[in-house]
Write a protein that holds these residues in place. Structure first.
Motif, PDB file in Angstrom:
ATOM      1  N   LEU A  39       3.952   3.175   3.025  1.00 17.32           N
ATOM      2  CA  LEU A  39       4.021   2.310   2.198  1.00 17.32           C
ATOM      3  C   LEU A  39       4.991   0.545   1.986  1.00 17.32           C
ATOM      4  O   LEU A  39       5.895   1.269   2.965  1.00 17.32           O
ATOM      5  N   ASN A  43       1.800  -3.498   0.829  1.00 15.33           N
ATOM      6  CA  ASN A  43       1.338  -2.992   0.239  1.00 15.33           C
ATOM      7  C   ASN A  43       1.305  -4.390  -1.085  1.00 15.33           C
ATOM      8  O   ASN A  43       0.528  -4.151  -2.464  1.00 15.33           O
ATOM      9  N   TYR A  46      -1.464  -7.001  -1.284  1.00 16.59           N
ATOM     10  CA  TYR A  46      -2.649  -6.052  -1.831  1.00 16.59           C
ATOM     11  C   TYR A  46      -2.113  -6.367  -3.608  1.00 16.59           C
ATOM     12  O   TYR A  46      -3.022  -6.244  -4.035  1.00 16.59           O
ATOM     13  N   VAL A  69      -3.079   1.008  -5.684  1.00 14.16           N
ATOM     14  CA  VAL A  69      -2.543   0.064  -4.635  1.00 14.16           C
ATOM     15  C   VAL A  69      -3.191   0.830  -3.183  1.00 14.16           C
ATOM     16  O   VAL A  69      -2.745   1.771  -2.982  1.00 14.16           O
ATOM     17  N   VAL A  71      -3.451   1.911   0.369  1.00 14.43           N
ATOM     18  CA  VAL A  71      -2.755   2.414   1.539  1.00 14.43           C
ATOM     19  C   VAL A  71      -3.660   2.624   2.557  1.00 14.43           C
ATOM     20  O   VAL A  71      -4.765   3.092   2.709  1.00 14.43           O
ATOM     21  N   TYR A  94      -8.587   3.953   5.096  1.00 12.36           N
ATOM     22  CA  TYR A  94      -8.076   3.333   3.528  1.00 12.36           C
ATOM     23  C   TYR A  94      -7.442   4.118   2.307  1.00 12.36           C
ATOM     24  O   TYR A  94      -8.899   4.722   2.041  1.00 12.36           O
ATOM     25  N   TYR A 343       8.031   2.200  -4.137  1.00 14.69           N
ATOM     26  CA  TYR A 343       7.432   1.189  -4.090  1.00 14.69           C
ATOM     27  C   TYR A 343       8.087   0.393  -5.081  1.00 14.69           C
ATOM     28  O   TYR A 343       7.940  -1.015  -4.737  1.00 14.69           O
TER      29      TYR A 343
END
Length: 364
Positions: A39, A43, A46, A69, A71, A94, A343
Motif C-alpha cells: 500500500l 494506490n 489509483y 482500491v 493493490v 493485481y 491508508y
C-alpha cells in the motif's frame, strides 16, 4: 465470507469494510487467498484517478458510489476448477484490498494466466495478468516485499525513462520531477542517472529533502517553496508525480518557454489536484505507462522487453536493499487496523519516504 475495503468514490477518505458470502466456483475459476499486498502513494493515485482512468472497474462493488482500491501483491490458490492452476501455487498480480478473490483463469500458460472476467475485457491487459511465481525469473522469495512495493512502480519508472529517451528528451537537457521522494519518482531518477544524458532535478517538501538528497540519484534537489527562485532556468521536461496544481503552476511559470514538455504521471498530492489552464509553456500530457509498454513490446518483442526491464530492476535493487543504507525500509502489518492506519497515513501524506508498507488480512 469474503472481506473487502470499500471507499467512497467521491470522497476517498471515507471507507468501510464489507463482508459477502464466498461464491461457488464455476469451471475455469480459481479461488486465491490474498497473502500480502503493498500500500503506497501509487494506490492513492489509483483512487484519485479511479474514474478518469477506470481503476474502479477492476473490482466492482456493485454500487456506483463505491469502489475497491487496487493493490499489487501475492496470493495463493486455495481452490481450483481450472486445469493447469493447482492448489498451493503462488501468483503475483493485481488484487483488491481484501482476504480472497475468485478469478476466471483463461489463457493458462507456464508463466501464469489472465483473468477473463467479462467486466475486465475492455481494461488494459497489463493489469489482468497473473504471474506464476515458480516460473518468474525475477521472483525471489526473500524479496517479495520489495517486489510488491516497487515492481509495478518501477515498471512505470522504466517506461517513463524510456519514453523520454525515445523522444530525445524533447530537446531538453534537464528533467525536473515533483514528489521526488516518492518511489516511482526515485525509480525514474535512478534510470535517468544511468544514462548520464540529462541533469535530474528533484522537487520535494522540506521534510523529505534530506532523504531525497541522500539517495544520490538526483543532481539537484529543490524544495517546493523555492521553485520560483532556485529551479534552474534551462531547457527542461517536467515529470509531475504529485498532481499538485500549485506546484505545476510554479514550475510552468518559472520555466515558461524553456519548458519543452510537461508530463503528468501521478497524484501523490491528491487533495491538491487541478490547475493546468492558462499556464505558460506546453499543456500537461497524461502519461499512461501501458501504452509505452505496448509500443516497446511491439518493437523489441516480449522477451527482449522483459529482459531489458529485468536488467534495470536488478540494478535498482542494489541500492534499494543495500545492507548499510537501504533506500527502503519494509514495514509489515496484519489485520484491518493496520490497513486502516496505513491508508489514512498515505492520504495524509505522513508515511516517511523511507518506508514501504506491506500488509495482509489473511491468516496464513
Amino acid at each position: 465470507m469474503t472481506t473487502r475495503l470499500v471507499v467512497q468514490r467521491n470522497d476517498i477518505r471515507a471507507f468501510q469494510w464489507t463482508e459477502s458470502p464466498a461464491v461457488t466456483l464455476n469451471d475455469g475459476d480459481v479461488r486465491l487467498r490474498i497473502d500480502t499486498f503493498a500500500l503506497t502513494s501509487n494506490n492513492i493515485t489509483y483512487a484519485a484517478l479511479g474514474d478518469a482512468m477506470n481503476y474502479w472497474q477492476f473490482f466492482p462493488t456493485g454500487e456506483p458510489a463505491t469502489g475497491c482500491v487496487p493493490v499489487w501483491g501475492f496470493a495463493s490458490v486455495v481452490e481450483s476448477r481450472c486445469p493447469g492452476v493447482e492448489v498451493g501455487e503462488r501468483f503475483y498480480g493485481y488484487w483488491p484490498i481484501g482476504d480472497e478473490i475468485v478469478l476466471q483463469a483463461t489463457g493458462v500458460h507456464p508463466g501464469g494466466f489472465t483473468d477473463g472476467a467479462e467486466h475486465r475485457q475492455a481494461l488494459h491487459p497489463i493489469y489482468n495478468q497473473y504471474v506464476r511465481c515458480s516460473a518468474d525469473p525475477g521472483y525471489r522469495a526473500d524479496r517479495e516485499a520489495q517486489q510488491a512495493l516497487l515492481r509495478p512502480l518501477f515498471a512505470t519508472s522504466f517506461l517513463i525513462d524510456d519514453f523520454l529517451a525515445d523522444n530525445g528528451f524533447f530537446g531538453a537537457n534537464t528533467v525536473v520531477m515533483s514528489s521526488a521522494s516518492s518511489k516511482t519518482a526515485y525509480g525514474t531518477a535512478f534510470c535517468l542517472a544511468q544514462r548520464k544524458a540529462v541533469t535530474v532535478v528533484g522537487l520535494t517538501s522540506p521534510g523529505n529533502a534530506d532523504f531525497t538528497r541522500a539517495l544520490g540519484c538526483y543532481d539537484d534537489v529543490v524544495v517546493y517553496e523555492d521553485i520560483a527562485t532556485a529551479l534552474p532556468e534551462t531547457a527542461s521536461v517536467y515529470v509531475d508525480f504529485s498532481g499538485s496544481g500549485s506546484v505545476r503552476s510554479a514550475v510552468h511559470r518559472r520555466l515558461g518557454d524553456q519548458l519543452a514538455y510537461s508530463c503528468a504521471v501521478g497524484a501523490t498530492h491528491w487533495d491538491g489536484m487541478g490547475g493546468g489552464d492558462d499556464l505558460p509553456g506546453p499543456a500537461p500530457v497524461l502519461f499512461f505507462a501501458p501504452e509505452q509498454a505496448r509500443k516497446r513490446i511491439a518493437e523489441w518483442g516480449p522477451e527482449q522487453f522483459q529482459a531489458n526491464m529485468a536488467a534495470a530492476w536488478t540494478a535498482f535493487m542494489e541500492p534499494v536493499t543495500d545492507t548499510e543504507h537501504p533506500w527502503l525500509k519494509v514495514v509489515a502489518g496484519q489485520g484491518r487496523d493496520a490497513v486502516e492506519r496505513s491508508y489514512t497515513a498515505l492520504l495524509a501524506g505522513t508515511v516517511p519516504a523511507s518506508e514501504g508498507h506491506v500488509l495482509s488480512l489473511s491468516e496464513r
